[in-house]
Design a protein around this motif. Structure first.
Motif, mmCIF file in Angstrom:
data_model
loop_
_atom_site.group_PDB
_atom_site.id
_atom_site.type_symbol
_atom_site.label_atom_id
_atom_site.label_comp_id
_atom_site.label_asym_id
_atom_site.label_seq_id
_atom_site.Cartn_x
_atom_site.Cartn_y
_atom_site.Cartn_z
ATOM 1 N N ILE A 1 -26.075 -11.535 29.540
ATOM 2 C CA ILE A 1 -26.399 -10.654 28.420
ATOM 3 C C ILE A 1 -25.341 -10.862 27.350
ATOM 4 O O ILE A 1 -24.140 -10.903 27.644
ATOM 5 C CB ILE A 1 -26.440 -9.185 28.864
ATOM 6 N N SER B 1 -30.840 -6.987 33.185
ATOM 7 C CA SER B 1 -29.774 -7.766 33.820
ATOM 8 C C SER B 1 -30.129 -8.393 35.175
ATOM 9 O O SER B 1 -29.636 -9.489 35.481
ATOM 10 C CB SER B 1 -28.504 -6.924 33.954
ATOM 11 N N VAL C 1 -22.920 -1.306 30.467
ATOM 12 C CA VAL C 1 -23.488 -2.638 30.668
ATOM 13 C C VAL C 1 -22.486 -3.534 31.376
ATOM 14 O O VAL C 1 -22.810 -4.235 32.339
ATOM 15 C CB VAL C 1 -23.938 -3.257 29.330
ATOM 16 N N VAL D 1 -21.618 -10.484 31.163
ATOM 17 C CA VAL D 1 -21.831 -9.896 29.836
ATOM 18 C C VAL D 1 -20.877 -10.567 28.859
ATOM 19 O O VAL D 1 -19.659 -10.560 29.057
ATOM 20 C CB VAL D 1 -21.592 -8.374 29.862
ATOM 21 N N ALA E 1 -24.002 -4.256 34.965
ATOM 22 C CA ALA E 1 -24.951 -5.362 34.803
ATOM 23 C C ALA E 1 -24.884 -6.302 35.997
ATOM 24 O O ALA E 1 -23.816 -6.564 36.558
ATOM 25 C CB ALA E 1 -24.657 -6.127 33.519
ATOM 26 N N ASP E 2 -26.036 -6.829 36.369
ATOM 27 C CA ASP E 2 -26.125 -7.771 37.486
ATOM 28 C C ASP E 2 -25.964 -9.211 37.030
ATOM 29 O O ASP E 2 -26.384 -10.134 37.732
ATOM 30 C CB ASP E 2 -27.477 -7.607 38.198
ATOM 31 N N CYS E 3 -25.376 -9.408 35.866
ATOM 32 C CA CYS E 3 -25.117 -10.749 35.341
ATOM 33 C C CYS E 3 -23.895 -10.659 34.431
ATOM 34 O O CYS E 3 -23.485 -9.557 34.050
ATOM 35 C CB CYS E 3 -26.333 -11.270 34.563
ATOM 36 N N LEU F 1 -29.441 -2.919 30.942
ATOM 37 C CA LEU F 1 -29.244 -2.940 32.396
ATOM 38 C C LEU F 1 -30.545 -3.255 33.115
ATOM 39 O O LEU F 1 -30.547 -3.921 34.151
ATOM 40 C CB LEU F 1 -28.677 -1.608 32.873
#
Length: 293
Positions: free
Chosen positions: A111, A105, A133, A141, A137-139, A102
């Motif tokens: 990720i 991210s 996650v 996964v 997560a800021d993206c 995290l």
């Protein structure tokens, strides 16, 4: 997704066979996106106050930290073999696996994780790592599982929610990057209540219901073809439960993409039965895309 120049694809490794598959998938993604690859290992032992360096009289190269260094070196070498030309770096970061990932991210393009693991990545699908996650997560996964079908489409689950729209955008980008088609699947079973206390009708007009669901699907993909003119897009409206529909679609797909949260039967996707079922049953990799807060 972080689209800043230089944003890396990040892969979590732990020395397991699933992590090895994740490394190969991550290297391929990095190569296609012309991005660097960052190999990360969450090293939890210092937090548990476990000695990590060789003890007195131990052979050279012993100790937990040396083992971690070795597995990261092997992961980097595997990535370089998989995607020559991609810039690959590796790092051991003290901390619990989900917290480490995290932390990566906000600056990551995506990720990538294996579907099972060892140590901090153990029981990935059923444990806290996947939930934390995937949820925070800021993206996107990407979970490496099953088998990629290179000639198959990218499949995305659609329900009309903001999370679903974010998933659609990511799925279209993936289809464009991989030079394949996009298949948008919208599964429905019965009318959904509009709010707390609403009563669902005992009898409903099937034609009207299907028309409403067709509108949801069409609106979810509005303008997508113009943004991705190179991607063949098909819309698939099925009267079936989302898990069954997406699982069936995964049998011929390159990738299945789902939103981090949805509504109706996709509500609370990561924390509910749909996410676990798709991650368990999909026969190809699965991407989870969270809507930014």
């Amino acid at each position: 997704m972080n689209s800043a120049n230089g944003a890396a694809v990040v892969v979590g490794v732990d020395g397991s066979e699933p992590a090895l598959r994740a490394i190969r998938l991550a290297a391929t993604e990095a190569a296609r996106r012309h991005r660097p690859l960052r190999v990360v290992h969450g090293f939890i032992w210092p937090l548990l106050r476990v000695p990590v360096d060789p003890g007195a009289g131990a052979p050279p190269g012993g100790g937990l930290r040396h083992q971690a260094e070795h597995l990261v070196e092997e992961a980097v070498a595997e990535a370089e073999r998989t995607a020559p030309g991609v810039r690959v770096t590796g790092e051991i970061i003290d901390g619990e696996a989900s917290a480490v990932l995290l932390g990566e991210s906000p600056t990551a393009a995506m990720i990538v994780l294996g579907d099972r693991g060892l140590g901090g990545f153990a029981a990935l699908i059923l444990g806290s790592v996947a939930i934390q996650v995937g949820t925070y997560a800021d993206c996107p996964v990407l979970v490496a599982r099953g088998e990629e079908h290179p000639d198959g489409p990218v499949v995305v689950g659609v329900d009309g929610s903001p999370a679903s729209r974010a998933a659609v955008e990511f799925a279209a980008e993936q289809a464009s990057v991989h030079g394949t088609a996009l298949r948008a699947v919208h599964a429905y079973t019965h009318p959904v209540s509009g709010g707390p206390g609403d009563m669902q009708p005992l009898v409903h007009d099937e034609t009207q219901l299907r028309g409403e669901e067709e509108r949801v699907l069409a609106e979810s993909l509005a303008g997508l073809q113009e943004r991705y003119p190179d991607v063949p897009i098909s819309l698939d409206l099925v009267r079936e439960r989302p898990v069954a529909a997406l699982t069936a679609a995964s049998e011929r797909a390159r990738l299945v993409v789902v939103g981090g949260r949805g509504h109706g039967e996709l509500a609370g996707l990561l924390l509910g039965s749909v996410s676990h079922a798709v991650l368990h049953r999909s026969t190809c990799p699965v991407a989870v895309v969270r809507t930014p807060d």
